[in-house]
Design a protein around this motif. Structure first.
Motif, PDB file in Angstrom:
ATOM      1  N   HIS A  81      30.974  -8.891 -62.828  1.00  0.00           N
ATOM      2  CA  HIS A  81      30.086 -10.057 -63.328  1.00  0.00           C
ATOM      3  C   HIS A  81      29.860  -9.933 -64.809  1.00  0.00           C
ATOM      4  O   HIS A  81      29.673 -10.981 -65.556  1.00  0.00           O
ATOM      5  CB  HIS A  81      28.945 -10.009 -62.538  1.00  0.00           C
ATOM      6  CG  HIS A  81      27.944 -11.011 -62.744  1.00  0.00           C
ATOM      7  ND1 HIS A  81      28.513 -12.481 -62.265  1.00  0.00           N
ATOM      8  CD2 HIS A  81      26.859 -11.286 -62.938  1.00  0.00           C
ATOM      9  CE1 HIS A  81      27.261 -13.096 -62.203  1.00  0.00           C
ATOM     10  NE2 HIS A  81      26.563 -12.571 -62.649  1.00  0.00           N
ATOM     11  N   HIS A 111      23.119  -5.611 -62.373  1.00  0.00           N
ATOM     12  CA  HIS A 111      23.589  -6.905 -62.989  1.00  0.00           C
ATOM     13  C   HIS A 111      24.236  -6.734 -64.374  1.00  0.00           C
ATOM     14  O   HIS A 111      25.317  -7.534 -64.413  1.00  0.00           O
ATOM     15  CB  HIS A 111      22.304  -7.809 -63.044  1.00  0.00           C
ATOM     16  CG  HIS A 111      22.788  -9.146 -63.404  1.00  0.00           C
ATOM     17  ND1 HIS A 111      22.807  -9.564 -64.830  1.00  0.00           N
ATOM     18  CD2 HIS A 111      23.180 -10.104 -62.699  1.00  0.00           C
ATOM     19  CE1 HIS A 111      23.125 -10.818 -64.867  1.00  0.00           C
ATOM     20  NE2 HIS A 111      23.689 -11.129 -63.763  1.00  0.00           N
ATOM     21  N   ASN A 148      32.736 -14.875 -65.984  1.00  0.00           N
ATOM     22  CA  ASN A 148      31.330 -14.867 -66.474  1.00  0.00           C
ATOM     23  C   ASN A 148      31.136 -14.280 -67.660  1.00  0.00           C
ATOM     24  O   ASN A 148      30.256 -14.872 -68.342  1.00  0.00           O
ATOM     25  CB  ASN A 148      30.630 -14.005 -65.455  1.00  0.00           C
ATOM     26  CG  ASN A 148      29.270 -14.082 -65.426  1.00  0.00           C
ATOM     27  OD1 ASN A 148      28.578 -15.310 -64.757  1.00  0.00           O
ATOM     28  ND2 ASN A 148      28.631 -13.178 -65.888  1.00  0.00           N
ATOM     29  N   GLU A 160      24.054 -18.836 -59.004  1.00  0.00           N
ATOM     30  CA  GLU A 160      24.913 -17.603 -58.599  1.00  0.00           C
ATOM     31  C   GLU A 160      25.652 -18.092 -57.466  1.00  0.00           C
ATOM     32  O   GLU A 160      25.223 -18.739 -56.664  1.00  0.00           O
ATOM     33  CB  GLU A 160      24.129 -16.436 -58.288  1.00  0.00           C
ATOM     34  CG  GLU A 160      23.435 -15.882 -59.324  1.00  0.00           C
ATOM     35  CD  GLU A 160      24.162 -15.016 -60.350  1.00  0.00           C
ATOM     36  OE1 GLU A 160      25.444 -14.866 -60.017  1.00  0.00           O
ATOM     37  OE2 GLU A 160      23.357 -14.588 -61.433  1.00  0.00           O
TER      38      GLU A 160
END
Lengths: 680, 381
Positions: free
Chosen positions: A423, A468, A372, B59
């Motif tokens: 992430h 996040h 990612n 996602e």
């Protein structure tokens, strides 16, 4: 043959007849058939499950309360005859219910039932005015606000009635505005359901006899914030400081076909226009008013974009990017790295020395399905790529030796306690800040990249918290935490030096820094996100105003696609942050962003790349104010998804703007017009 | 004579048509956010449909566990990732339309529906936690999609299954090395058992009767101050990942992924009675309806084993076509084992079909990445 047919028909009819015995349904009987309990109280219900003849069914059933965690019921199951005496204790107010369901294998045989349990809200405890004015002036309108609390100290929303004891002096309208009519005394009372609170006020003769209104400019551009200064003066020309002044505007748009002239003015007198035209701002108090007319011209910041280079990635979705200068034998060259999404765990390394001929020079493949994020250390020696979807579920991140980007080597795979996947990451001062499982970020020392070790961790303690992304600058970590919004955390912030006269001095968090370290992250401030969409954050010292903002980006979507925008959170006063502006493309979804000078580079998924002028004070709807310098739809017929822009991330580098497109790879573009952008 | 032959031929064709059955299964692809509907016609496995699941287009939400309601009307899917809590989704079989969803705990995973209560019991696996906090089994009313209760068990609970009579629920806590029994009616933990193999278990651990224990002073899950050095969880080595009851409801089979064995637990005695030493990394298992065979997936070895429960011997072992063997579901006629295989990276996941009569692989269907949760829907003529 006839005999055979007859036998078959008889058999069928018999079997049909046997199939349909008239079965009487079970039914629940409750005693009592409803309950009303106060919070904390206990009640009892006798429940029987009867057959069609009114006898006990000998079929057990179970019992549960709804909604979950609002009440406790015991026992949870009846006895074998179908009888239960259930004790109920309630914990929350509202329309609750006790539900029962018979136990059976077939869904069609199940019988359900229930009784309502009414739990009234706790009695109200108090109503209070919030900072009520005790002195008002005749001819003005003053808003009074109140709060109501119950005996459980919960804030309630019951409608409060406001009244004045002397309506000849002052009276309320339907919107809690007190209209002051003449001088005198009156008592204002807020009342709700038998409780009340009163304040005594004095209505004074309004000394205002004149209003003036001024502003520094007669002409501004759309998006410029112009501050209007209103003065209310008495008969002798002295300023009356405490009299309320109301601002408003009228306008005529210059395109003149009946479209609205759109602007915003707040009660501090700050005015910003979205459309060009002639606007008249008015300030009034106590029957006196003043006005000033200004001209608003188009912001005129548009520039052309030229595509400098593009490298198509056609096999997979592309994720994030990073661009950096070569070191050692590669000094003078430039490189980029991109990740892949929902694919094969690949990261690509590009030579972008000549961006027009950018090409992949090496590929690293790790056990993952999504890489990612990709980040490169300040010294250009180490890269970190994230892993999600590893076949062993250990995930984590991978440290790469990129001194020779033509021959990238895996130095270490860090996956201890990172099964949930990493992430996003950031590298700062020999530490990796790794978002772990979307719940926290871990801080890993990589001074020796082949021997990394965890030194710290930052995790919120709110219910259902998440994180996040994290971005580190000047020793401050800016994390994005969905509903918990942005957090600013001292991870070794550069202690503010008064002798430092650079723009850095305008980051107020640096004045507070010096308490934390990577091993001891200390929260300095933050601001929650009522929408729960906070996905990315970027610190921004406005070069033109010296204000300090954190630009908080959304990520959210629905059945119509991705949506969201970028919120400008003014942290100039770090203890009292305020959202002052938003940039939001109505038909597209926001993703990652970067700030370069006073320019926002906004990745906007299906809305392409957006380049936005964020100079000057920021207020209102940035998108509507004509601040967009350019946008670019990165369409590629050879992409993983042909001709379908979907911009993921962006980064300025050596006068160009690089960005990654999820559907087609890496781009380098340039703003064609070199003319400086206007500022306030 | 020719007429008779023709007649017999017609009858034979007709009979074969009558006997031919289609087997339908749902299989989740965790890294694709898809569920595939597979139809196996006895020779070929067909991907009838690929059903996109989840709500976030950009996602990966991680469809993990699957279960079909006993009447075959609905299928249920656990979606592991959320912000941060996962969900249970409900779909109509056939049309595959989403009906409803309910938010549960962290990483909801395996589930089972009780034949007695009709309730759905699903573990909150919390795979991505710090492996120090006990998690729960959520109990959901699948008709109304309401979470009724949560029952605390151990660290990383997995393998949610019920006795055929629907009265007892079993799950294992991977990082606690423990088998948990929940009374499906009272919704309380009634018994626990270490999943260590027989001899070791006897010497090191005792089984527990929860009702006799005082948990009031236990500090379960409050250890937030992790050591910042490499995590040392001191967890039992068994790492059980699955439990499956024998059709007679008298035995359970618990898969110890960490120590490469499956233990047989006598439900009445509440003790390990047999241990089957398996290939590397056993992960899931299922017993045939006729009670003869135990099929075990070997995640690390990328193989599938078939065990004869009467002899306790492995009678067949198949190499799977790709790495990371995951789940297994056996047709109600005890004829076929359907095994999901995750694959690695971009490799498609797969459903592999093994004939338990001939003990041979018969078919394979490729689906989305990381095939995992698998649930049998129906047999149809």
């Amino acid at each position: 043959m006839k005999k055979l047919i007859a036998i078959v028909l008889i058999t069928i009819s018999l079997s049909l007849a046997q199939d349909a015995p008239e079965e009487k349904k079970l039914q629940f009987v409750f005693e009592p058939d409803s309950l009303s309990l106060n919070i904390g109280e206990t009640g009892t219900v006798n429940i029987k499950l009867l057959d069609g003849d009114g006898n006990l069914s000998n079929n057990p059933f179970y019992v549960y309360g709804r909604p979950r965690r609002t009440l406790e019921s015991s026992p949870r199951i009846s006895d074998s005859t179908g009888v239960a005496t259930v004790t109920i204790k309630v914990y929350k107010p509202g329309k609750l219910s006790l539900a029962v369901r018979s136990i059976s294998e077939k869904r069609s045989d199940r019988v359900m039932g229930g009784i309502p349990i009414h739990v009234p809200l706790p009695p109200l405890d108090r109503v209070a005015f919030i900072d009520p004015a005790s002195k008002v002036y005749v001819g003005t309108s003053v808003k009074y606000t109140t709060e109501v609390f119950d005996q459980a100290n919960l804030k309630r929303t019951e409608k409060v009635t406001l009244s004045s004891s002397n309506n000849d002096v002052a009276t309320f309208d339907s919107f809690e505005n007190l209209m002051v009519k003449k001088s005198g005394k009156t008592t204002l009372t807020a009342s709700v359901e038998g409780i009340s609170e009163s304040v005594n006020i004095k209505a004074l003769k309004n000394p205002v006899r004149k209003m003036t209104l001024s502003a520094d400019k007669d002409e501004i551009r759309t998006g410029d914030v112009l501050v209007f200064s209103a003065k209310a003066m008495n008969r002798s020309g002295r300023t009356v400081e405490d009299v309320p002044v109301v601002f408003s505007y009228t306008g005529k748009a210059e395109y003149g076909i009946g479209l609205p002239a759109s602007a915003l003015i707040n009660q501090d007198g700050k005015f910003v226009a979205e459309t060009a035209g002639i606007f008249t701002v008015m300030a009034q108090s106590g029957g006196y008013s003043a006005r000033k007319t200004v001209k608003v011209v188009p912001r005129n910041v548009k520039k052309k974009i030229t595509v400098v280079g593009h490298g198509t990635v056609k096999d997979y979705n592309t994720s994030d990017l990073w661009v950096w200068p070569g070191i050692g034998k590669h000094v003078g060259k430039d490189f980029a790295a991109t990740g892949t999404w929902g694919a094969n765990g690949e990261a690509y390394f590009w030579d972008v020395t000549d961006p027009a001929k950018m090409h992949i020079i090496d590929t690293v493949t790790v056990d993952a399905r999504t890489v990612n994020d990709v980040k490169v250390s300040e010294d250009g020696r180490v890269a970190v790529i994230t892993r999600e979807g590893a076949s062993n579920r250990k995930n984590g991140f991978v440290i790469l030796d990129i001194e020779d980007p033509y021959d990238v080597k895996i130095t270490y795979e860090f996956n201890d306690d990172m099964t949930g996947g990493v992430h996003n990451v950031f590298i700062y001062d020999n530490h990796v800040y790794a978002v772990n499982n979307g719940r926290k970020y871990d801080i890993i020392n990589i001074e020796d990249p082949s021997n990394p070790f965890r030194v710290g961790r930052y995790e919120l303690d709110t219910p259902g918290h998440g994180v996040h992304d994290v971005w580190v600058k000047d020793g401050l970590a800016y994390s994005s935490n969905w509903a918990d919004g942005v957090h600013v955390v001292d991870v070794g912030g550069v202690k503010f030096n008064e002798a430092n006269r650079s723009k850095l001095q305008f980051n107020p968090f640096l004045a507070m820094a010096g308490q934390g370290s990577p091993g001891n992250p200390v929260k300095l401030g933050g601001m929650s996100d009522p929408n729960g969409h906070n996905h990315a954050a970027f610190p921004f010292i406005s070069q033109s105003t010296d204000k300090f903002y954190i630009i908080a980006g959304d990520e959210w979507g629905n059945q119509f696609g991705m949506a969201g925008g970028f919120h400008f959170l003014d942290f100039t006063d770090p203890k009292n942050p305020k959202e002052t502006a938003v940039y939001q493309v109505p038909e597209a979804g926001s993703h990652n962003h970067w700030v370069h000078g006073d320019t926002l580079l906004a990745s906007y998924y299906q809305g392409g790349l957006r380049i936005v002028d964020i100079s000057g004070e920021l207020m209102g709807d940035i998108y509507a104010q004509g601040r967009e310098i350019a946008f670019f739809m990165s369409s590629d017929p050879d992409g993983f998804m042909a001709n379908r822009p979907n911009v993921w991330g962006t980064m300025p580098y050596k006068g160009l703007i690089y960005f990654s497109d999820m559907n087609n790879g890496l781009w380098a573009i340039k703003l064609e017009d070199d003319a400086p952008m206007g500022t306030n | 004579m020719r007429r008779i032959i023709y007649l017999m031929l017609i009858i034979a064709i007709g009979m074969s048509g009558l006997l031919a059955k289609d087997y339908y299964l749902y299989v989740a692809a965790e890294s694709e956010d898809e569920v595939a509907l597979i139809r196996f016609d006895g020779k070929t496995a067909h991907v009838e449909k690929r059903i996109p699941v989840g709500v976030w287009p950009l996602e990966i939400e991680g469809p993990h566990g699957l279960s079909v309601s006993p009447d075959g009307e609905y299928w249920y899917l656990s979606m592991a990732h959320g912000m941060p809590y996962g969900h249970l989704y409900k779909y109509k079989t056939g049309s595959d339309e989403m009906v409803d969803r309910v938010e549960l705990g962290l990483f909801p995973a395996t589930m089972g529906i009780s034949n007695a209560t009709g309730l759905l019991y699903i573990v909150n696996f919390n795979l991505h936690g710090s492996h120090s906090e006990s998690s729960t089994v959520s109990i959901v009313d699948p008709d109304e999609m309401i979470e009724i209760d949560r029952v605390e068990t151990g660290i990383m609970p997995h393998g949610s299954r019920l006795l055929n009579n629907g009265l007892k629920h079993y799950s294992v806590a991977m990082m606690s090395g423990t088998l948990y029994e929940i009374d499906a009616m009272s919704m309380e933990v009634t018994r626990t058992l270490s999943t260590e193999p027989k001899m070791k278990s006897m010497s090191n651990h005792m089984s527990h009767n929860m009702k006799k224990m005082d948990h009031s002073k236990m500090n379960m899950g409050s250890n937030k101050k992790d050591s910042m050095a490499k995590m040392n969880h001191k967890m039992p080595p068994e790492k059980p990942t699955w439990v499956y009851p024998h059709p007679k409801d008298d035995r359970l089979y618990v898969v110890n992924n960490g120590t490469h064995n499956v233990v047989e637990v006598d439900v009445k005695k509440w003790a390990v009675t047999r241990t089957f030493k398996t290939d590397k990394g056993p992960y899931n298992c299922e017993v045939t309806n006729d009670g003869k065979y135990l099929v075990i997936t070997y995640k690390s070895a990328a193989k599938t084993g078939v065990w004869d429960l009467s002899t306790g011997k492995e009678i067949a072992k198949f190499n799977n076509t790709r790495k990371v063997t995951h789940g297994v579901s056996i047709s109600p006629d005890s004829r076929y084992a359907f095994v999901s295989v995750e694959g690695v990276g971009k490799e498609p996941g797969a459903v592999e079909v093994f004939d338990l009569k001939t003990l041979k692989p018969v078919a394979i269907a490729e689906i989305g990445k990381q095939a995992g949760g698998i649930a049998f829907w129906k047999m149809a003529d």
